[in-house]
Motif scaffolding. Sequence first.
Motif, mmCIF file in Angstrom:
data_model
loop_
_atom_site.group_PDB
_atom_site.id
_atom_site.type_symbol
_atom_site.label_atom_id
_atom_site.label_comp_id
_atom_site.label_asym_id
_atom_site.label_seq_id
_atom_site.Cartn_x
_atom_site.Cartn_y
_atom_site.Cartn_z
ATOM 1 N N LYS A 151 0.828 -1.212 0.000
ATOM 2 C CA LYS A 151 0.000 0.000 0.000
ATOM 3 C C LYS A 151 0.858 1.255 0.000
ATOM 4 O O LYS A 151 0.432 2.291 -0.514
ATOM 5 C CB LYS A 151 -0.936 -0.006 1.219
ATOM 6 N N ALA A 158 1.762 1.687 -3.535
ATOM 7 C CA ALA A 158 0.604 2.160 -4.298
ATOM 8 C C ALA A 158 0.277 3.618 -3.987
ATOM 9 O O ALA A 158 -0.363 4.289 -4.773
ATOM 10 C CB ALA A 158 -0.606 1.281 -3.996
ATOM 11 N N ILE A 197 -1.415 4.461 -1.217
ATOM 12 C CA ILE A 197 -2.615 4.511 -0.376
ATOM 13 C C ILE A 197 -2.234 4.825 1.066
ATOM 14 O O ILE A 197 -2.934 5.518 1.770
ATOM 15 C CB ILE A 197 -3.360 3.172 -0.444
ATOM 16 N N PRO A 255 -2.216 8.267 -5.682
ATOM 17 C CA PRO A 255 -2.245 6.864 -6.094
ATOM 18 C C PRO A 255 -2.672 6.692 -7.556
ATOM 19 O O PRO A 255 -2.086 5.899 -8.287
ATOM 20 C CB PRO A 255 -3.288 6.245 -5.162
ATOM 21 N N ALA A 256 -3.677 7.453 -7.968
ATOM 22 C CA ALA A 256 -4.184 7.291 -9.330
ATOM 23 C C ALA A 256 -3.108 7.605 -10.361
ATOM 24 O O ALA A 256 -3.039 6.982 -11.416
ATOM 25 C CB ALA A 256 -5.393 8.189 -9.540
ATOM 26 N N VAL A 301 -0.216 2.199 -11.019
ATOM 27 C CA VAL A 301 0.011 0.862 -10.488
ATOM 28 C C VAL A 301 -1.323 0.127 -10.489
ATOM 29 O O VAL A 301 -2.377 0.737 -10.512
ATOM 30 C CB VAL A 301 0.576 0.892 -9.052
ATOM 31 N N PHE A 305 -6.326 -6.657 -4.155
ATOM 32 C CA PHE A 305 -6.426 -6.549 -2.706
ATOM 33 C C PHE A 305 -6.744 -7.913 -2.104
ATOM 34 O O PHE A 305 -7.417 -8.736 -2.730
ATOM 35 C CB PHE A 305 -7.516 -5.556 -2.331
ATOM 36 N N ASN A 318 -8.774 -8.632 0.271
ATOM 37 C CA ASN A 318 -10.220 -8.853 0.420
ATOM 38 C C ASN A 318 -10.968 -8.529 -0.871
ATOM 39 O O ASN A 318 -12.138 -8.189 -0.838
ATOM 40 C CB ASN A 318 -10.768 -8.048 1.601
ATOM 41 N N ALA A 355 -11.869 -6.315 -2.747
ATOM 42 C CA ALA A 355 -12.274 -4.923 -2.989
ATOM 43 C C ALA A 355 -12.992 -4.759 -4.323
ATOM 44 O O ALA A 355 -12.734 -3.840 -5.072
ATOM 45 C CB ALA A 355 -11.054 -3.986 -2.925
ATOM 46 N N LEU A 356 -13.898 -5.708 -4.625
ATOM 47 C CA LEU A 356 -14.707 -5.557 -5.840
ATOM 48 C C LEU A 356 -15.809 -4.541 -5.578
ATOM 49 O O LEU A 356 -16.208 -4.338 -4.435
ATOM 50 C CB LEU A 356 -15.327 -6.898 -6.224
ATOM 51 N N ARG A 379 -9.229 -7.752 -12.853
ATOM 52 C CA ARG A 379 -9.269 -6.289 -12.874
ATOM 53 C C ARG A 379 -7.855 -5.702 -12.802
ATOM 54 O O ARG A 379 -7.572 -4.658 -13.361
ATOM 55 C CB ARG A 379 -10.098 -5.776 -11.689
ATOM 56 N N SER A 436 -15.875 -1.548 2.554
ATOM 57 C CA SER A 436 -14.475 -1.642 2.987
ATOM 58 C C SER A 436 -13.656 -0.532 2.329
ATOM 59 O O SER A 436 -13.920 -0.126 1.193
ATOM 60 C CB SER A 436 -13.911 -3.022 2.657
ATOM 61 N N GLU A 464 -10.851 -0.647 1.175
ATOM 62 C CA GLU A 464 -10.131 -1.106 -0.008
ATOM 63 C C GLU A 464 -10.922 -0.853 -1.291
ATOM 64 O O GLU A 464 -10.338 -0.661 -2.349
ATOM 65 C CB GLU A 464 -9.793 -2.598 0.117
ATOM 66 N N VAL A 465 -12.248 -0.877 -1.186
ATOM 67 C CA VAL A 465 -13.051 -0.614 -2.382
ATOM 68 C C VAL A 465 -12.763 0.793 -2.897
ATOM 69 O O VAL A 465 -12.567 1.016 -4.091
ATOM 70 C CB VAL A 465 -14.550 -0.796 -2.076
ATOM 71 N N GLN A 505 -10.040 2.497 -2.253
ATOM 72 C CA GLN A 505 -8.644 2.529 -2.689
ATOM 73 C C GLN A 505 -8.500 1.914 -4.066
ATOM 74 O O GLN A 505 -7.764 2.423 -4.916
ATOM 75 C CB GLN A 505 -7.772 1.797 -1.667
ATOM 76 N N ALA A 506 -9.242 0.822 -4.300
ATOM 77 C CA ALA A 506 -9.177 0.168 -5.608
ATOM 78 C C ALA A 506 -9.654 1.134 -6.687
ATOM 79 O O ALA A 506 -9.048 1.222 -7.762
ATOM 80 C CB ALA A 506 -10.037 -1.094 -5.598
ATOM 81 N N GLU A 528 -9.551 4.332 -6.600
ATOM 82 C CA GLU A 528 -8.521 5.362 -6.780
ATOM 83 C C GLU A 528 -7.413 4.846 -7.700
ATOM 84 O O GLU A 528 -6.971 5.545 -8.608
ATOM 85 C CB GLU A 528 -7.914 5.717 -5.424
ATOM 86 N N LEU A 529 -6.976 3.601 -7.439
ATOM 87 C CA LEU A 529 -5.907 3.022 -8.257
ATOM 88 C C LEU A 529 -6.372 2.792 -9.684
ATOM 89 O O LEU A 529 -5.576 2.794 -10.618
ATOM 90 C CB LEU A 529 -5.418 1.704 -7.650
ATOM 91 N N ASP A 530 -7.682 2.563 -9.860
ATOM 92 C CA ASP A 530 -8.210 2.390 -11.203
ATOM 93 C C ASP A 530 -8.178 3.694 -11.990
ATOM 94 O O ASP A 530 -8.437 3.694 -13.189
ATOM 95 C CB ASP A 530 -9.662 1.885 -11.149
ATOM 96 N N GLY A 531 -7.893 4.789 -11.303
ATOM 97 C CA GLY A 531 -7.719 6.050 -12.005
ATOM 98 C C GLY A 531 -8.863 7.030 -11.862
ATOM 99 O O GLY A 531 -8.987 7.949 -12.663
ATOM 100 N N TYR A 532 -9.708 6.825 -10.849
ATOM 101 C CA TYR A 532 -10.807 7.760 -10.655
ATOM 102 C C TYR A 532 -10.423 8.840 -9.648
ATOM 103 O O TYR A 532 -9.872 8.530 -8.601
ATOM 104 C CB TYR A 532 -12.049 7.024 -10.147
#
Lengths: 379, 275
Positions: A47, A50, A52, A72-73, A77, A81, A83, A85-86, A148, B165, B167-168, B170-171, B173-177
């Motif tokens: 993290k 990344a 975060i 991060p964006a 990267v 995750f 868990n 994180a979907l 993903r 969570s 992480e959702v 954070q994910a 954010e990492l996806d570029g939003y």
Amino acid sequence: MANIELKNVTKSFGKKKALNDISLQVHDKEFFVLFGPAGAGKTTILKTIAGIELPEKGLVKFDGEIVNLVEPAQRNVSMVFENYALYPHISAYDNIASPMRSPLYKKDEDYIKERVMKVAALMKIDHLMDRLPARMSNGQRQRVALGRCLVREPKVFLMDEPLAHLDAKLRHFMRAELKEMQANFNTTTIYVTHDYMEALSLGDRIAVINNGQIEQLGTGDEMYYTPVNEFVARLFGEPEINIIDAEFVLDGGNKGVRLLNQIKSFDIPEDVYDALAATGKTQFHIGLRAIDLNFSFERQSEHDIHGQVYSIEPIGNKAVLNVDVNDTILRTVSPPDLNAEMDSDIFVSVNMKNAMFFDAENHELVVRHNQSQYTKAVK
Amino acid sequence: MFSENQSLLSRLIQNLLLIIYSIFALFPLFWMALITFKSDLQMFNTTFFFTPTLDNYKAVLIGTDYIKTFIDNVIVSGGAVLVSVIAGVPAAYALARFNFKYKEDLAFTILSFKFAPEILVILPLFMIYQKLHLYDTYLGLIWVYQLITMPLLIWVVRGYFEDISVEVEQAAELDGYPWYSVFWKILLPLIKPGLVASALLAFIFAWNSFTFSLQLSGFNIQTVTVASLRYIASDTVHYGQMAVAATIAALPEVILALLIQKHLVRGLSFGAVKG
């Protein structure tokens, strides 16, 4: 494609130090594994890379450039995750497509469709594309999350235990697949796991993390053959390495080491003898892998250690045979179809050529036979 | 066969009980609607059979400024809910995500606004409002209604944020939003059931509020709950007109509740992310 470097990174959560002065360098296109027990700080390292989590001290560098203050964006990267994180409200397809629909990595829908279906086929989840994450098993969710991550072409893949929730068969398959993919993608990958087999089979290099610190950094062979301390030695290998007290005997005709209150001492190779003698100590711990202990039901030589069969645990193509020697349990491997009565007499011989010697006080490796041969294999 | 008969019987009893209950629950409403068509003359000497008349409706809707009070009520309650949503959702997010000193105390203080009786604070508020010239203004009422609407909204929505969570986010954010896209595309859909349900409930509570609007407004602005009292004259009580006022006042709530009853039950009883 990037070099990733952490320099003296420190991070705490409240009073607990999650990362304590971590420095490491991941080369371009390398498959780098972070390995260690739960709570060691592996995920926090990911993290931090990344973006975060922000380090309290220290620098994070991508290709030599300091990125501590980069969002991060913007770091480009891609992360899996632990868990998953979907996004719970959209289908598997939309989840995988999500990075390619963001303002930053925008692609047209035709391209997205092609990429998503390709990744889905690879992950064997093409039949789940319309499903919401809530209607999938953990293994399926994990594959969607991995999809993903892999659908993009980022500077670095960060994977946090991406195979942990798959069933054994699928895990082996995916492990091979990941290795193959990494070779094709030419992308740096940082991979977190607590499974030593994954670490050894996937990692170009491995960092063993414990209590927020790097215990050892090197190739899989180095970890296995020349662990820097008992902690690392115990992490690799199944069954766990036997670590027992060994007394270094100096007196002339009987030089060697004495184990488990045996009268006869064991001869040790010359280089090992010299290294042990140089420390000036007599008490050591000896590390013996299970395969370096051989057993028979009749005494073969006067050096054999006499013990009793304690238990046999069959694990498929082999069995773990535990031998009780004066209340110390020695783990060794046997054929799975071994027939032995509990508590029957058994004799164990030791292959001293592969023994590792650790300092009895600070538990660090002192020497093993032909040590330089194993460590020079660094690439 | 036997079991089928038994299930038929049990279904019959179930339905019978439900019918009895619905009569019990709906009869007051029915009674109120009935009264609106009675003239003052027939109010006490008839029950179900009388000469229906629209005089009460005429008197209330045309003869008084009831329609204005109705609009006032919409502005005040709707405005109060809007302010609560705009200010409450970020507040709920902060309470769910960030760790800061006295966080739980702050959250409890917000909740405590809800269970302090209104009558306890009304006198000081009245005096403060006079001084600040907030008395009898839309702003004043919308402000004081935050005591009713805000705590409810914050507490329900906070629970929804806590279920998502980190992480959702954070994910995403990492996806570029960027952060505002993360909020619109990821968080908002996930908290929607809770947001809709609590906003509706807050609206109903604000709509029904009596004490605040009685004490802090009355000349320029009047709400329907207060306006309904006007039909009690010194010599007589116009039950028919009062019933008209109450019936029309209840309509928006009934309609809104029917429209989103699906969200209402789900929104207040489940978390956002299941499984």
